[in-house]
Design a protein around this motif. Structure first.
Motif, short mmCIF file in Angstrom:
data_model
loop_
_atom_site.label_atom_id
_atom_site.label_comp_id
_atom_site.label_asym_id
_atom_site.label_seq_id
_atom_site.Cartn_x
_atom_site.Cartn_y
_atom_site.Cartn_z
N CYS A 1 11.14 -14.48 -17.84
CA CYS A 1 11.63 -13.25 -17.18
C CYS A 1 10.52 -12.61 -16.36
O CYS A 1 10.74 -12.17 -15.22
N GLY A 2 9.32 -12.54 -16.94
CA GLY A 2 8.19 -11.95 -16.22
C GLY A 2 7.80 -12.74 -14.99
O GLY A 2 7.52 -12.18 -13.93
N GLU A 3 7.79 -14.08 -15.11
CA GLU A 3 7.38 -14.93 -13.99
C GLU A 3 8.38 -14.90 -12.84
O GLU A 3 8.00 -14.85 -11.68
N ILE A 4 9.66 -14.95 -13.19
CA ILE A 4 10.68 -15.05 -12.15
C ILE A 4 11.02 -13.68 -11.55
O ILE A 4 11.02 -13.50 -10.33
N LEU A 5 11.28 -12.73 -12.43
CA LEU A 5 11.75 -11.43 -11.95
C LEU A 5 10.61 -10.50 -11.54
O LEU A 5 10.78 -9.70 -10.61
N GLY A 6 9.47 -10.62 -12.23
CA GLY A 6 8.37 -9.69 -11.98
C GLY A 6 7.92 -9.63 -10.53
O GLY A 6 8.00 -8.57 -9.88
N PRO A 7 7.42 -10.76 -9.94
CA PRO A 7 6.96 -10.71 -8.55
C PRO A 7 8.06 -10.34 -7.57
O PRO A 7 7.82 -9.59 -6.61
N THR A 8 9.28 -10.84 -7.80
CA THR A 8 10.38 -10.58 -6.86
C THR A 8 10.76 -9.10 -6.85
O THR A 8 10.87 -8.49 -5.77
N ILE A 9 10.96 -8.52 -8.01
CA ILE A 9 11.35 -7.11 -8.09
C ILE A 9 10.23 -6.22 -7.55
O ILE A 9 10.47 -5.25 -6.81
N THR A 10 8.98 -6.55 -7.91
CA THR A 10 7.84 -5.75 -7.43
C THR A 10 7.77 -5.73 -5.92
O THR A 10 7.60 -4.67 -5.30
N SER A 11 7.90 -6.92 -5.29
CA SER A 11 7.82 -6.97 -3.82
C SER A 11 9.01 -6.27 -3.18
O SER A 11 8.86 -5.59 -2.16
N TRP A 12 10.21 -6.41 -3.76
CA TRP A 12 11.38 -5.71 -3.21
C TRP A 12 11.20 -4.20 -3.25
O TRP A 12 11.50 -3.50 -2.28
N VAL A 13 10.70 -3.69 -4.37
CA VAL A 13 10.48 -2.24 -4.49
C VAL A 13 9.44 -1.78 -3.48
O VAL A 13 9.62 -0.74 -2.80
N LYS A 14 8.34 -2.52 -3.34
CA LYS A 14 7.28 -2.14 -2.40
C LYS A 14 7.79 -2.13 -0.97
O LYS A 14 7.50 -1.21 -0.20
N VAL A 15 8.55 -3.16 -0.62
CA VAL A 15 9.09 -3.23 0.74
C VAL A 15 10.07 -2.08 0.98
O VAL A 15 10.06 -1.45 2.05
N TYR A 16 10.90 -1.78 -0.01
CA TYR A 16 11.87 -0.69 0.13
C TYR A 16 11.16 0.65 0.32
O TYR A 16 11.52 1.45 1.21
N LEU A 17 10.12 0.90 -0.48
CA LEU A 17 9.38 2.16 -0.37
C LEU A 17 8.64 2.24 0.96
O LEU A 17 8.57 3.32 1.57
N LEU A 18 8.10 1.11 1.42
CA LEU A 18 7.40 1.11 2.70
C LEU A 18 8.37 1.37 3.84
O LEU A 18 8.05 2.11 4.78
N GLN A 19 9.55 0.78 3.75
CA GLN A 19 10.55 0.99 4.79
C GLN A 19 11.00 2.45 4.82
O GLN A 19 11.13 3.05 5.89
N ARG A 20 11.22 3.03 3.65
CA ARG A 20 11.66 4.43 3.59
C ARG A 20 10.56 5.37 4.05
O ARG A 20 10.83 6.45 4.57
N GLY A 21 9.31 4.97 3.87
CA GLY A 21 8.20 5.83 4.23
C GLY A 21 7.96 5.93 5.72
O GLY A 21 7.17 6.76 6.18
N ARG A 22 8.59 5.07 6.47
CA ARG A 22 8.40 5.11 7.92
C ARG A 22 9.11 6.33 8.51
O ARG A 22 10.26 6.63 8.18
N VAL A 23 8.44 6.99 9.38
CA VAL A 23 9.01 8.18 10.03
C VAL A 23 9.86 7.72 11.22
O VAL A 23 9.36 7.06 12.12
N SER A 24 11.14 8.03 11.16
CA SER A 24 12.05 7.63 12.23
C SER A 24 12.17 8.78 13.23
O SER A 24 12.40 9.92 12.86
N THR A 25 11.99 8.43 14.49
CA THR A 25 12.16 9.42 15.56
C THR A 25 13.20 8.90 16.54
O THR A 25 13.59 7.73 16.51
N ALA A 26 13.63 9.77 17.40
CA ALA A 26 14.67 9.38 18.35
C ALA A 26 14.18 8.31 19.31
O ALA A 26 14.95 7.51 19.83
N GLU A 27 12.84 8.30 19.58
CA GLU A 27 12.29 7.34 20.54
C GLU A 27 12.15 5.95 19.93
O GLU A 27 12.02 4.96 20.66
N GLU A 28 12.12 5.84 18.59
CA GLU A 28 11.89 4.54 17.97
C GLU A 28 13.12 3.64 18.13
O GLU A 28 14.25 4.09 18.01
N THR A 29 12.85 2.38 18.37
CA THR A 29 13.95 1.41 18.44
C THR A 29 14.19 0.82 17.06
O THR A 29 13.40 0.99 16.14
N THR A 30 15.26 0.10 16.96
CA THR A 30 15.59 -0.54 15.68
C THR A 30 14.51 -1.53 15.28
O THR A 30 14.13 -1.64 14.12
#
Length: 623
Positions: free
Chosen positions: A387-416
């Motif tokens: 469980c630790g080997e399979i789920l650990g790295p995958t869940i950790t990276s998903w959470v980090k990517v999600y938090l990094l994505q949410r942390g980006r400041v979106s402005t009207a000028e930014e493209t997708t």
């Protein structure tokens, strides 16, 4: 992103003496690549073309790691001394955060389809090697072979463990079954290890690494520090660190390691005292007031769960301590760093994993408790580990990517596209895969559980087999999807792990013979024997088993006959080619560029012929 043009890659392949397969019409076999003879090599040697993805990554990594300054200079406040590695300096000063190869999306899809989710098919070892390199491919080849061989002790364990051949009340039949399985644990690991040597040699020949010195020049670790001094041989300026300082640190590390082993001993004794207390309250019914009635029927299982959890926690804690101590000892080269880390970890984890079993078997001499403890350790550790080997790295990276994505400041000028994370940013959040050491160590401990004490619990091989079926695909999923793509390491076999497994098989002979003596069946077989005579009988039996193992190792050749024959054919073809060149030089007036080209080819063939005579040379040099 760093990449390179084809000509740069080919030059790098030549400088690294990368082994490539020669066209069958021009000699066949493997030889180091040279640009002036590129037409004699097979044009397509993998699904990627002439150079596989792993080889391209290896070449680029070598080019990056060999970039050095020619003279002392200062860039952005960072001082470089003469001949210093630029990348290592930038990493140590924090200018470069990390360097890692990117995954190839198309190759990930193929590996997921043919390997990760192909639950019943054979592992595509060549595909794995062309993407991840030799080290990871040879690990999965070993794991697959070990898992298949486990079917034999699995079947034997099922027959004996099911009670078909004996009844617990029938002491005589139980004694003979115990002795048979102990003897079986002596023979099958020896046969497996010899079979693996032959399998490994066959793979090494197929991949062109058999008998080759694959050690590349060592690069200085970015974390290495010291004072600037002159190299006593080349007189070039370099960072130096006095050996006596490291020896003092190693002595301190030894004291810390011994203290950690004492903690293991105290923790184990505490768990057993807790087990005695739980057994007492269960037998007497004197449960504490805070234990609810519905939990009283389950409380007797808590010590069996607590022991593997304690072992796991201590493993993680000491791994962090060992890495900290190894960093503090300040080794110059990565290989030296890894060797000392292995020494620290393998000793601790062996004691941590098996101390409780040795204590129960040889001090308490309680075989029912030994059976229960082995089952609890084997099953719990494997479930938690997977469980630790399979789920650990995958869940950790998903959470980090999600938090990094949410942390980006979106402005009207930014493209997708600007809001979406790039592949570089996404993979930067994944954990790095340093090496296959942890995977081999996990299998080392598992094999110990299977062959050291499974005479008391024959079903151990069943759980090990089921675990490995999941382990193969779980490790595959982790490498393809859960972690950063690892750097390529060229190897021809599993290295020191072969010696570790063979040492474990020798220990299993000693342990299984001792279990036969401790269990008292020698006295039941020979009632007239005194205690001393029983001990002598066990020692003689142990020596017979050791002799059997030695005979197995000597009788079965490490390299299959067909591999020896194919190697001899390649050597003969090279010798004939060398004679042909010598004849050409004697009978033909060669001038200018053509003469230099023929001389270069002859020199290369002579070097290859000399390499064949160095088969007994040690893989590792003393540093």
């Amino acid at each position: 992103k760093v990449t390179a043009e084809r000509e740069v890659l080919l030059k790098g392949a030549e400088s690294m003496e990368l082994l490539k397969r020669v066209h069958p019409d021009k000699g066949d076999g493997m030889k180091p690549f040279t640009l002036n003879q590129k037409n004699m090599f097979c044009p397509r040697q993998s699904t990627d073309g002439f150079l596989s993805a792993a080889e391209r990554q290896l070449i680029i990594s070598d080019i990056i790691n060999t970039i050095r300054v020619d003279y002392e200079l200062e860039v952005g406040g960072i001082k470089f001394h003469d001949n210093e590695n630029i990348i290592s300096r930038f990493i140590s000063t924090g200018v470069i955060k990390q360097i890692y190869p990117l995954h190839q999306k198309s190759k990930q899809s193929v590996l997921n389809r043919l390997w990760v989710w192909n639950l019943v098919g054979e592992q595509p070892l060549n595909l794995i090697r062309h993407y991840f390199g030799d080290e990871i491919a040879i690990y999965f080849a070993w794991l697959g072979t070990y898992t298949i061989v486990l079917i034999i002790p699995l079947l034997v364990g099922l027959f004996i463990g099911s009670g078909v051949f004996y009844d617990d009340d029938d002491v005589e039949s139980a004694d003979w079954c115990f002795t048979f399985y102990a003897f079986f644990n002596v023979v099958w690991p020896s046969l497996f290890l010899e079979f693996w040597k032959r399998r490994s040699a066959a793979l090494a020949w197929e991949w062109g690494t058999l008998g080759r010195d694959l050690e590349t020049s060592q690069n200085q670790r970015p974390q290495f520090y010291g004072t600037l001094g002159a190299n006593p041989i080349t007189q070039e300026r370099e960072i130096q660190y006095t050996s006596y300082k490291r020896q003092i640190k190693q002595a301190v590390s030894l004291i810390v390691s011994v203290f950690c082993l004492l903690i293991v001993l105290v923790s184990m004794l505490a768990v057993f005292r807790f087990d005695d207390y739980i057994q007492y309250i269960c037998n007497t019914g004197k449960f504490p007031e805070f234990v609810p009635p519905f939990a009283q029927r389950f409380i007797k299982y808590t010590p069996k769960i607590l022991l593997p959890i304690t072992v796991g926690i201590l493993d993680v804690l000491y791994s962090n301590i060992a890495e900290t101590l190894n960093d503090w000892e300040n080794y110059k080269y990565q290989r030296t760093y890894e060797n000392w880390l292995v020494l620290k970890l393998i000793l601790f984890k062996f004691v941590n994993s098996f101390l409780a079993l040795f204590y129960i078997a040889f001090y308490l001499q309680d075989f029912d408790k030994l059976r229960e403890t082995l089952a609890a350790l084997l099953i719990t550790k494997q479930i938690v580990g997977n469980c630790g080997e399979i789920l650990g790295p995958t869940i950790t990276s998903w959470v980090k990517v999600y938090l990094l994505q949410r942390g980006r400041v979106s402005t009207a000028e930014e493209t997708t596209n600007q809001q979406r994370l790039s592949q570089v940013e996404t993979e930067a959040e994944k954990p790095a895969y340093e090496s296959s050491f942890d995977d081999y160590l996990e299998m080392f401990i598992q094999l110990g559980y299977v062959i050291l004490f499974s005479a008391a619990y024959p079903l151990a091989a069943v759980w090990a087999f089921l675990n490995n079926v999941v382990e193969i695909r779980g490790d595959a999923f982790k490498l393809v999807n859960g972690v950063q793509r690892p750097f390529i390491k060229r190897v021809q076999d599993i290295g020191f792990w072969q010696d570790a497994f063979e040492a474990l098989s020798v220990i299993s002979i000693i342990v299984n013979c001792s279990l036969i003596g401790i269990r008292g069946q020698v006295g039941r077989w020979f009632p007239d024997f005194s205690v001393g005579e029983q001990i002598i009988f066990v020692i003689m039996m142990e020596h017979v088993f050791l002799t059997i193992r030695f005979v197995i190792a000597r009788v079965i050749p490490d390299v299959p006959a067909w591999v020896v024959l194919e190697n001899a054919k390649e050597k003969y073809k090279r010798e004939q080619a060398l004679k042909g060149l010598e004849k050409l030089v004697r009978n033909t007036k060669l001038r200018g560029h053509m003469k230099k080209k023929v001389e270069a080819v002859r020199n290369k063939l002579e070097e290859m012929q000399s390499d064949d005579q160095k088969a007994a040379t040690s893989r590792y040099k003393v540093e």
